[in-house]
Design a protein around this motif. Structure first.
Motif, PDB file in Angstrom:
ATOM      1  N   VAL A 205      20.036  35.176  50.775  1.00 50.81           N
ATOM      2  CA  VAL A 205      20.453  36.292  50.259  1.00 50.81           C
ATOM      3  C   VAL A 205      21.980  36.555  50.825  1.00 50.81           C
ATOM      4  N   LEU A 206      22.757  37.401  50.015  1.00 53.45           N
ATOM      5  CA  LEU A 206      24.261  37.783  50.692  1.00 53.45           C
ATOM      6  C   LEU A 206      23.945  39.163  51.445  1.00 53.45           C
ATOM      7  N   LEU A 207      24.625  38.913  52.564  1.00 48.34           N
ATOM      8  CA  LEU A 207      24.847  40.061  53.471  1.00 48.34           C
ATOM      9  C   LEU A 207      26.283  40.491  53.471  1.00 48.34           C
ATOM     10  N   LYS A 208      26.744  41.740  53.574  1.00 52.50           N
ATOM     11  CA  LYS A 208      28.089  42.184  53.648  1.00 52.50           C
ATOM     12  C   LYS A 208      28.037  43.091  54.714  1.00 52.50           C
ATOM     13  N   ASN A 209      29.324  43.194  55.178  1.00 52.38           N
ATOM     14  CA  ASN A 209      29.857  44.229  56.228  1.00 52.38           C
ATOM     15  C   ASN A 209      30.093  45.368  55.230  1.00 52.38           C
ATOM     16  N   MET A 210      29.539  46.488  55.782  1.00 54.53           N
ATOM     17  CA  MET A 210      29.667  47.674  54.848  1.00 54.53           C
ATOM     18  C   MET A 210      31.137  48.243  54.784  1.00 54.53           C
ATOM     19  N   ASN A 211      31.800  47.759  55.771  1.00 51.76           N
ATOM     20  CA  ASN A 211      33.090  48.447  56.109  1.00 51.76           C
ATOM     21  C   ASN A 211      34.169  47.635  55.134  1.00 51.76           C
ATOM     22  N   VAL A 212      33.883  46.453  54.621  1.00 49.40           N
ATOM     23  CA  VAL A 212      34.853  45.600  53.876  1.00 49.40           C
ATOM     24  C   VAL A 212      35.141  46.393  52.416  1.00 49.40           C
ATOM     25  N   GLU A 213      36.440  46.671  52.359  1.00 49.93           N
ATOM     26  CA  GLU A 213      36.909  47.255  51.126  1.00 49.93           C
ATOM     27  C   GLU A 213      37.617  46.522  50.148  1.00 49.93           C
ATOM     28  N   ASN A 214      38.611  45.677  50.711  1.00 51.21           N
ATOM     29  CA  ASN A 214      39.355  44.668  49.973  1.00 51.21           C
ATOM     30  C   ASN A 214      38.618  43.055  49.863  1.00 51.21           C
ATOM     31  N   GLU A 215      38.158  42.923  48.695  1.00 49.54           N
ATOM     32  CA  GLU A 215      37.506  41.574  48.560  1.00 49.54           C
ATOM     33  C   GLU A 215      38.364  40.723  47.969  1.00 49.54           C
ATOM     34  N   ALA A 216      39.533  40.650  48.267  1.00 47.53           N
ATOM     35  CA  ALA A 216      40.668  39.711  47.746  1.00 47.53           C
ATOM     36  C   ALA A 216      40.331  38.231  48.631  1.00 47.53           C
ATOM     37  N   ALA A 217      39.920  38.277  49.680  1.00 50.75           N
ATOM     38  CA  ALA A 217      39.699  37.141  50.517  1.00 50.75           C
ATOM     39  C   ALA A 217      38.006  37.015  50.800  1.00 50.75           C
ATOM     40  N   ARG A 218      37.622  36.356  49.626  1.00 50.38           N
ATOM     41  CA  ARG A 218      36.025  36.625  49.581  1.00 50.38           C
ATOM     42  C   ARG A 218      35.460  35.220  50.103  1.00 50.38           C
ATOM     43  N   LYS A 219      35.507  35.259  51.568  1.00 51.21           N
ATOM     44  CA  LYS A 219      34.695  33.984  52.182  1.00 51.21           C
ATOM     45  C   LYS A 219      33.322  34.303  52.433  1.00 51.21           C
ATOM     46  N   VAL A 220      32.620  33.575  52.434  1.00 54.27           N
ATOM     47  CA  VAL A 220      30.996  33.925  52.785  1.00 54.27           C
ATOM     48  C   VAL A 220      30.695  32.635  53.499  1.00 54.27           C
ATOM     49  N   TRP A 221      30.210  32.961  54.644  1.00 56.89           N
ATOM     50  CA  TRP A 221      30.049  32.208  55.849  1.00 56.89           C
ATOM     51  C   TRP A 221      28.647  31.781  55.681  1.00 56.89           C
ATOM     52  N   ILE A 222      28.237  30.444  55.922  1.00 57.11           N
ATOM     53  CA  ILE A 222      26.961  30.105  55.920  1.00 57.11           C
ATOM     54  C   ILE A 222      26.436  29.275  57.140  1.00 57.11           C
ATOM     55  N   PRO A 223      25.489  29.696  57.760  1.00 57.61           N
ATOM     56  CA  PRO A 223      24.727  29.470  59.172  1.00 57.61           C
ATOM     57  C   PRO A 223      24.747  27.541  59.188  1.00 57.61           C
ATOM     58  N   GLN A 224      24.911  27.102  60.182  1.00 60.29           N
ATOM     59  CA  GLN A 224      24.509  25.779  60.514  1.00 60.29           C
ATOM     60  C   GLN A 224      23.136  25.378  60.203  1.00 60.29           C
ATOM     61  N   HIS A 225      23.156  24.400  59.628  1.00 56.40           N
ATOM     62  CA  HIS A 225      21.856  23.656  59.072  1.00 56.40           C
ATOM     63  C   HIS A 225      20.993  24.527  58.341  1.00 56.40           C
ATOM     64  N   PHE A 226      21.775  25.332  57.485  1.00 57.71           N
ATOM     65  CA  PHE A 226      21.110  26.269  56.460  1.00 57.71           C
ATOM     66  C   PHE A 226      20.566  25.566  55.146  1.00 57.71           C
ATOM     67  N   PRO A 227      19.094  25.592  54.908  1.00 53.33           N
ATOM     68  CA  PRO A 227      18.549  24.583  54.145  1.00 53.33           C
ATOM     69  C   PRO A 227      18.313  24.955  52.663  1.00 53.33           C
ATOM     70  N   CYS A 228      18.623  26.490  52.428  1.00 55.63           N
ATOM     71  CA  CYS A 228      18.578  26.787  50.911  1.00 55.63           C
ATOM     72  C   CYS A 228      19.875  26.640  50.131  1.00 55.63           C
ATOM     73  N   GLU A 229      19.551  26.416  48.801  1.00 51.70           N
ATOM     74  CA  GLU A 229      20.627  26.134  47.865  1.00 51.70           C
ATOM     75  C   GLU A 229      21.359  27.519  47.540  1.00 51.70           C
ATOM     76  N   ILE A 230      22.506  27.621  47.561  1.00 50.02           N
ATOM     77  CA  ILE A 230      23.433  28.712  47.211  1.00 50.02           C
ATOM     78  C   ILE A 230      23.920  28.380  45.717  1.00 50.02           C
ATOM     79  N   VAL A 231      23.672  29.151  44.796  1.00 47.90           N
ATOM     80  CA  VAL A 231      24.169  29.211  43.401  1.00 47.90           C
ATOM     81  C   VAL A 231      25.377  30.161  43.392  1.00 47.90           C
ATOM     82  N   PRO A 232      26.756  29.328  43.247  1.00 47.90           N
ATOM     83  CA  PRO A 232      28.041  30.076  43.300  1.00 47.90           C
ATOM     84  C   PRO A 232      27.938  31.067  42.213  1.00 47.90           C
TER      85      PRO A 232
END
Length: 305
Positions: free
Chosen positions: A98-125
């Motif tokens: 699941v995607l989590l966001k910081n609720m204070n984020v307003e400008n989505e120009a730099a859309r970096k999604v951070w993935i934890p170390q050893h994360f096993p699930c497949e992310i579909v862009p």
């Protein structure tokens, strides 16, 4: 090619990696989905359970291709070196990213999604909002560390599994779940390939148990949004913290080869971590030591805890 050795004893050696839902304290008692499932399995198969706990992926990597453990309860990436030599149990539960966001984020120009170390699930862009302009960043931090950064406005987006999000999101005021971003991932135990007979028994038990009402109750207990165990769990569950004395308890427990969470559960029962509590017979401190015992360790009622 690794060489595995069969365990011919009745002692079942298990390494349990501490996922947020799998091992924590509830009112001073150790509970958790995999913790309870492993205990029930061992009891049902008449095995003596020898549990080792870790929150360090390096501990898993160290023993992955050895016969040190009969079961390693860890969500392994298929890209892990040596994966093809391992054997796995039937699926014991499911998660999805699941995607989590910081609720204070307003400008989505730099859309970096951070993935934890050893994360096993497949992310579909293509499943990300608007499906364009996202950069997936694989980090060396675990999920809870990334959630801390998300809460502090240091980063804007994080992907974790749905159970981690469900259990930890309430402890972060600035964090919000956006949507699922990938398919289900079946969680399985890593098995010692040399234990052919036991592995067959374990899988037969898992397949049978998953059809029972008791298994449904297990899932509701740990994964249902209204679970009283999760709703009433102490906020200190966040990042695995139990009390203000965690660092000291960890350090001293490690020296003596004792699980620090077990020591913490005793302290909770004795004093609820209150250093100023005096009990019957003159017991004092967070461990409620009697004066003769305290003197043997060189402390008295004026000591800090």
């Amino acid at each position: 090619m690794p060489v595995f050795v069969e365990n011919t004893t009745n002692r079942l050696k298990v390494l349990l990696f501490c996922h947020p839902s799998d091992y924590f304290l509830y009112k001073g008692t150790v509970i958790g989905f995999q913790y309870e499932l492993l205990r029930l399995m061992a009891d049902s198969l008449h095995k003596e359970l020898d549990l080792t706990f870790t929150s360090e992926p390096e501990d898993v990597q160290k023993d992955l291709l050895t016969s040190t453990y009969d079961i390693i309860a860890y969500d392994l990436l298929p890209s892990q070196p040596g994966y093809k030599y391992l054997e796995f149990s039937e699926t014991h539960s499911m998660v999805y990213p699941v995607l989590l966001k910081n609720m204070n984020v307003e400008n989505e120009a730099a859309r970096k999604v951070w993935i934890p170390q050893h994360f096993p699930c497949e992310i579909v862009p293509d499943s990300l909002p608007t499906a364009q302009g996202w950069q997936l960043v694989k980090d060396t931090l675990d999920a809870e560390s990334l959630l801390e950064l998300l809460q502090d406005d240091s980063i804007g987006y994080v992907v974790v599994d749905n159970i981690t999000a469900f259990m930890l999101e309430p402890f972060y005021a600035n964090v919000q779940t956006v949507k699922s971003v990938g398919p289900d991932f079946g969680r399985r135990w890593i098995l010692n390939p040399a234990n052919a007979t036991f592995n067959k028994q374990l899988n037969e038990w898992l397949l049978s148990f998953k059809k029972t009402r008791q298994y449904d109750r297990f899932c509701n207990k740990y994964f249902h949004p209204q679970s009283r165990f999760l709703l009433n769990a102490s906020p200190e569950k966040k990042r695995g913290r139990i009390s203000a004395y965690d660092a000291t308890i960890r350090r001293l427990s490690d020296k003596r080869g004792v699980d620090w969470r077990f020591v913490s559960s005793i302290i909770y029962q004795e004093s609820h971590f209150s250093p100023h509590l005096y009990g019957y017979g003159g017991a004092y401190g967070i461990m409620q030591m009697m004066p003769p015992t305290a003197r043997a360790y060189g402390i008295d009622s004026t000591s800090s805890v």
